[in-house]
Design an enzyme around this catalytic site. Structure first.
Site, PDB file in Angstrom:
ATOM      1  N   LYS A   1       0.875  -1.169   0.023  1.00 27.86           N
ATOM      2  CA  LYS A   1       0.072   0.117  -0.075  1.00 27.86           C
ATOM      3  C   LYS A   1       0.922   1.296   0.009  1.00 27.86           C
ATOM      4  CE  LYS A   1      -2.859   3.449   1.661  1.00 27.86           C
ATOM      5  NZ  LYS A   1      -2.006   4.663   2.192  1.00 27.86           N
TER       6      LYS A   1
ATOM      7  N   GLY B   1       4.907   3.808  10.876  1.00 25.37           N
ATOM      8  CA  GLY B   1       4.044   4.874  10.790  1.00 25.37           C
ATOM      9  C   GLY B   1       3.673   5.424  12.368  1.00 25.37           C
ATOM     10  N   SER B   2       2.370   6.221  12.324  1.00 27.33           N
ATOM     11  CA  SER B   2       1.982   6.758  13.643  1.00 27.33           C
ATOM     12  C   SER B   2       1.246   5.862  14.364  1.00 27.33           C
ATOM     13  CB  SER B   2       0.922   7.921  13.216  1.00 27.33           C
ATOM     14  OG  SER B   2      -0.170   7.328  12.801  1.00 27.33           O
TER      15      SER B   2
ATOM     16  N   GLY C   1      -2.424   5.246  13.493  1.00 29.99           N
ATOM     17  CA  GLY C   1      -2.625   4.505  12.223  1.00 29.99           C
ATOM     18  C   GLY C   1      -2.194   2.951  12.683  1.00 29.99           C
ATOM     19  N   GLY C   2      -1.208   2.955  13.166  1.00 33.47           N
ATOM     20  CA  GLY C   2      -0.448   1.608  13.312  1.00 33.47           C
ATOM     21  C   GLY C   2      -1.319   0.714  14.333  1.00 33.47           C
TER      22      GLY C   2
ATOM     23  N   GLU D   1       5.886  -0.485  13.346  1.00 34.30           N
ATOM     24  CA  GLU D   1       6.875   0.075  14.142  1.00 34.30           C
ATOM     25  C   GLU D   1       6.340   1.626  14.404  1.00 34.30           C
ATOM     26  OE1 GLU D   1      10.711   0.891  12.031  1.00 34.30           O
ATOM     27  OE2 GLU D   1      10.564   2.893  13.402  1.00 34.30           O
TER      28      GLU D   1
ATOM     29  N   CYS E   1      12.710   7.572  13.019  1.00 35.57           N
ATOM     30  CA  CYS E   1      12.353   6.868  14.079  1.00 35.57           C
ATOM     31  C   CYS E   1      12.931   6.609  15.224  1.00 35.57           C
ATOM     32  CB  CYS E   1      11.545   5.727  13.581  1.00 35.57           C
ATOM     33  SG  CYS E   1      12.677   4.988  12.420  1.00 35.57           S
TER      34      CYS E   1
ATOM     35  N   GLU F   1       6.325  10.715  21.675  1.00 34.37           N
ATOM     36  CA  GLU F   1       7.020  11.149  20.591  1.00 34.37           C
ATOM     37  C   GLU F   1       6.445  12.677  19.908  1.00 34.37           C
ATOM     38  OE1 GLU F   1       8.840   8.908  16.474  1.00 34.37           O
ATOM     39  OE2 GLU F   1       6.595   8.897  16.676  1.00 34.37           O
TER      40      GLU F   1
HETATM   41  P1  NAP Z   1       0.296   7.170   9.528  1.00 32.36           P
HETATM   42  O1  NAP Z   1      -0.729   8.290   9.626  1.00 32.36           O
HETATM   43  O2  NAP Z   1       0.166   6.273  10.454  1.00 32.36           O
HETATM   44  O3  NAP Z   1       0.103   6.490   7.867  1.00 32.36           O
HETATM   45  C1  NAP Z   1       0.922   5.341   7.570  1.00 32.36           C
HETATM   46  C2  NAP Z   1       0.154   4.641   6.519  1.00 32.36           C
HETATM   47  O4  NAP Z   1      -1.069   3.864   7.227  1.00 32.36           O
HETATM   48  C3  NAP Z   1      -0.636   5.313   5.524  1.00 32.36           C
HETATM   49  O5  NAP Z   1      -0.423   4.462   4.250  1.00 32.36           O
HETATM   50  C4  NAP Z   1      -1.920   5.503   6.003  1.00 32.36           C
HETATM   51  O6  NAP Z   1      -2.939   5.706   4.745  1.00 32.36           O
HETATM   52  C5  NAP Z   1      -2.175   4.285   6.665  1.00 32.36           C
HETATM   53  N1  NAP Z   1      -3.254   4.389   7.633  1.00 32.36           N
HETATM   54  C6  NAP Z   1      -3.281   5.076   8.743  1.00 32.36           C
HETATM   55  N2  NAP Z   1      -3.943   4.976   9.877  1.00 32.36           N
HETATM   56  C7  NAP Z   1      -4.796   4.087   8.982  1.00 32.36           C
HETATM   57  C8  NAP Z   1      -6.322   3.673   9.236  1.00 32.36           C
HETATM   58  N3  NAP Z   1      -6.879   3.915  10.356  1.00 32.36           N
HETATM   59  N4  NAP Z   1      -6.815   2.717   8.409  1.00 32.36           N
HETATM   60  C9  NAP Z   1      -6.213   2.478   7.458  1.00 32.36           C
HETATM   61  N5  NAP Z   1      -5.042   3.003   6.905  1.00 32.36           N
HETATM   62  C10 NAP Z   1      -4.473   3.755   7.843  1.00 32.36           C
HETATM   63  O7  NAP Z   1       1.833   7.649   9.069  1.00 32.36           O
HETATM   64  P2  NAP Z   1       2.357   8.958   8.406  1.00 32.36           P
HETATM   65  O8  NAP Z   1       1.410   9.477   7.330  1.00 32.36           O
HETATM   66  O9  NAP Z   1       3.410   8.446   7.812  1.00 32.36           O
HETATM   67  O10 NAP Z   1       2.955  10.135   9.136  1.00 32.36           O
HETATM   68  C11 NAP Z   1       1.957  10.880  10.252  1.00 32.36           C
HETATM   69  C12 NAP Z   1       2.543  10.501  11.385  1.00 32.36           C
HETATM   70  O11 NAP Z   1       3.352   9.200  11.907  1.00 32.36           O
HETATM   71  C13 NAP Z   1       3.767  11.425  11.660  1.00 32.36           C
HETATM   72  O12 NAP Z   1       3.727  12.744  12.063  1.00 32.36           O
HETATM   73  C14 NAP Z   1       4.661  10.748  13.063  1.00 32.36           C
HETATM   74  O13 NAP Z   1       4.141  11.175  14.279  1.00 32.36           O
HETATM   75  C15 NAP Z   1       4.172   9.369  12.648  1.00 32.36           C
HETATM   76  N6  NAP Z   1       5.367   8.618  11.953  1.00 32.36           N
HETATM   77  C16 NAP Z   1       6.436   7.939  12.876  1.00 32.36           C
HETATM   78  C17 NAP Z   1       7.331   7.022  12.159  1.00 32.36           C
HETATM   79  C18 NAP Z   1       8.254   6.366  13.222  1.00 32.36           C
HETATM   80  O14 NAP Z   1       9.244   5.767  12.496  1.00 32.36           O
HETATM   81  N7  NAP Z   1       7.935   6.040  14.272  1.00 32.36           N
HETATM   82  C19 NAP Z   1       7.536   7.344  11.010  1.00 32.36           C
HETATM   83  C20 NAP Z   1       6.630   7.899  10.176  1.00 32.36           C
HETATM   84  C21 NAP Z   1       5.481   8.759  10.692  1.00 32.36           C
HETATM   85  P3  NAP Z   1      -3.088   7.254   4.392  1.00 32.36           P
HETATM   86  O15 NAP Z   1      -1.904   7.889   3.729  1.00 32.36           O
HETATM   87  O16 NAP Z   1      -4.288   6.703   3.267  1.00 32.36           O
HETATM   88  O17 NAP Z   1      -3.489   7.910   5.322  1.00 32.36           O
END
Ligand code: NAP
Length: 508
Positions: A179, A236-237, A240-241, A260, A297, A386
């Site tokens: 994805k 990711g977040s 979301g995770g 992660e 991260c 974080e």
């Molecule tokens: P994200 O919002 O968690 O999205 C990551 C992926 O998961 C995207 O493909 C997103 O789809 C999908 N997703 C998220 N929530 C979902 C849900 N409820 N149902 C289905 N799919 C879902 O992360 P991000 O866009 O990379 O960044 C947002 C925040 O994540 C950052 O501000 C940061 O705080 C954190 N982050 C942390 C790390 C780390 O290494 N710890 C790395 C990157 C980001 P869509 O794109 O369609 O929303």
């Protein structure tokens, strides 16, 4: 060069709707929005591909991984160009990340050829054993089946389409459905073109790889719930995770979700280190904290120090170095917005003092530095969360007991760092048993950003650093996420996998 389409099992497929990319600079492009129907098609094809790819030779899979790396190199300049445009990351970073990505693919090729990852075991039959004879037993790791991979926003190459999760899954023998992250759809498409060219060149089943572009949350939800999918890799977040992890757990047949999610990567600066190297550690911390706009991260967001004059020197050095760092472009508007929200959250807590302030807006981030006491930090969970970006918090401890209390209060981390001199070893020995329960990697006298891709690397940790603390998402050990052990009892030799025998006795 860009079709704007999904790659569904070898076919470039349009969607009913489209979204427009939002590059930091350069032209935007239209990309098809994913749908649950496309997820179904890709996953069914992945299951079909498993019946050949899952039983292919290690040599064939190593050849595929090396070919993908070559195809990525052949598209290197185009990938760098669009990667820079979409993410706002500098060219040197994209080139370096591409090298890491192709290096990972080639490392996995070497790793599976060696065969040790199969962990083959044999208990010879003991027909005369009393009171019960022992059967002939073999054990080996086998691929789990189709794997879903979520591209990460902060690593458009190394943790995305052909990143570590995909490399590990393909190496294991698992078809992959990616994805794509909507922050870098063009980069994702070019890398998917490279994978597809490699697949065609080797005449592999087209279902072995698909890329579904984002644009709709329903895509991720449908993917993790598809019956063909047997494991998920995600970076990711936390929100979301966790949502996707819960979906995996609530399936009729729950599957592992290797997520992660978040880490503040605390550093503990012990008195001897502060006495001898406070300015150097302060400047080094500032560099690590601001690298890539802090969007790592392993970004070390918290420094726990012994309170005193040397601690003040450290803070001053960090502040001076951070002042030199200008505004940096973040990966997306959403991430920049979340960064400022995190800053405001920290800023508004009781007992927190802002020692470096700046202003930033739109898609940019500037560094912020805060200080607080151990007591205030221990009393307030918000301060352990974080903040994704170049923001640091210094926590001043009055005593070794307060440092130990902070260590005990930590949530799961990817890394914990000790800065120490020989005279600090007693204090460090007190911290070690706590830190190694908290983190996947404990390091000394360095900074956690810059993760080595190797046999010993652990990039994972207790929740929320990861959702499965027995696993790593970087390094060769990460292949274990997509394997499961199978025991073969008294099977005729003709039915046993060929891979069982290269280094062990074949059965009679
Ligand atoms: P994200 O919002 O968690 O999205 C990551 C992926 O998961 C995207 O493909 C997103 O789809 C999908 N997703 C998220 N929530 C979902 C849900 N409820 N149902 C289905 N799919 C879902 O992360 P991000 O866009 O990379 O960044 C947002 C925040 O994540 C950052 O501000 C940061 O705080 C954190 N982050 C942390 C790390 C780390 O290494 N710890 C790395 C990157 C980001 P869509 O794109 O369609 O929303």
């Amino acid at each position: 060069m860009l079709s704007g389409h999904h790659l569904i099992a070898g076919g470039w497929t349009p969607g009913a709707d489209s979204f427009t990319s939002e590059p930091a600079h350069g032209p935007s492009h239209d990309f098809a929005v994913g749908s649950a129907d496309l997820v179904d098609r890709a996953c069914r094809q992945a299951e079909e591909a498993f019946s050949s790819f899952g039983y292919s030779s290690r040599e064939a899979r190593a050849g595929f991984l090396n070919r993908i790396a070559d195809e990525i190199d052949a598209r290197g300049d185009a990938i760098t160009e669009i990667g820079c445009q979409e993410t706002g990351l500098p060219e040197a970073r994209l080139i370096g990340e591409r090298g890491r990505t192709t290096g990972q693919l080639r490392l996995f090729a070497e790793h599976i050829l060696d065969g040790a990852y199969l962990d083959r075991r044999h208990d010879a039959a003991l027909p005369e054993r009393t009171p019960l004879p022992r059967p002939e037993l073999y054990m080996m790791q086998r691929p789990v089946g189709p794997v879903a991979v979520f591209g990460a926003s902060n690593f458009p190459l190394a943790f995305s389409t052909a990143g570590g999760d995909t490399a590990a899954a393909l190496a294991a023998g698992c078809p992959v459905v990616v994805k794509g992250h909507s922050a870098h759809p063009g980069t994702g498409e070019l890398v998917a073109q490279a994978i597809d060219a490699a697949r065609r060149g080797l005449d592999l089943h087209p279902g072995v790889f698909s890329l579904i572009q984002g644009g709709d949350r329903a895509v991720g939800a449908a993917l993790v719930q598809h019956p063909a999918i047997q494991a998920v890799g995600f970076t990711g977040s936390l929100a979301g995770g966790r949502a996707l992890f819960d979906l995996c757990a609530s399936r009729p047949d729950p599957i592992p979700f290797f997520g992660e999610l978040g880490s503040v990567n605390p550093m503990f600066l012990l008195p001897g280190a502060l006495a001898t190297r406070a300015p150097e550690i302060g400047a080094g911390w500032a560099a690590s904290l601001t690298m890539g706009a802090g969007q790592f991260c392993t970004n070390p967001g918290i420094a726990v120090i012994a309170k005193g004059a040397n601690g003040d020197t450290f803070m001053h050095a960090a502040q001076t170095a951070l002042e030199q760092v200008g505004a940096q472009t973040m990966l997306t508007h959403g991430i920049a917005f979340a960064y400022r929200a995190g800053r405001d959250r920290v800023r508004s807590q009781t007992g927190v003092q802002e020692i470096l302030t700046s202003t930033c807006d739109l898609r940019e981030a500037t560094p912020y530095l805060f200080r607080t006491t151990a007591k205030a930090w221990l009393a307030n969970e918000v301060l352990s969360e974080e903040v994704f970006g170049p923001l640091g918090i210094v926590v001043e401890a009055d005593s070794q007991d307060e440092m130990l209390a902070i260590a005990r209060a930590l949530k799961g981390q990817l890394t914990c760092t000790l800065h120490l001199e020989p005279g600090d070893h007693v204090a460090a020995k007190g911290l070690m048993p706590i830190l190694e329960r908290k983190a996947g990697r404990v390091l000394a006298n360095g900074f956690p950003t810059g993760v080595e891709v190797s046999d010993t690397m652990v990039h994972g940790g207790p929740y929320p650093a990861s959702t499965n603390f027995g696993a790593t998402s970087v390094g060769t050990l990460s292949i274990r996420r997509f394997l499961r052990p199978v025991c073969y009892q008294n099977l005729p030799a003709a039915l046993l996998p060929e891979d069982l025998f290269p280094n062990m006795d074949s059965p009679e």
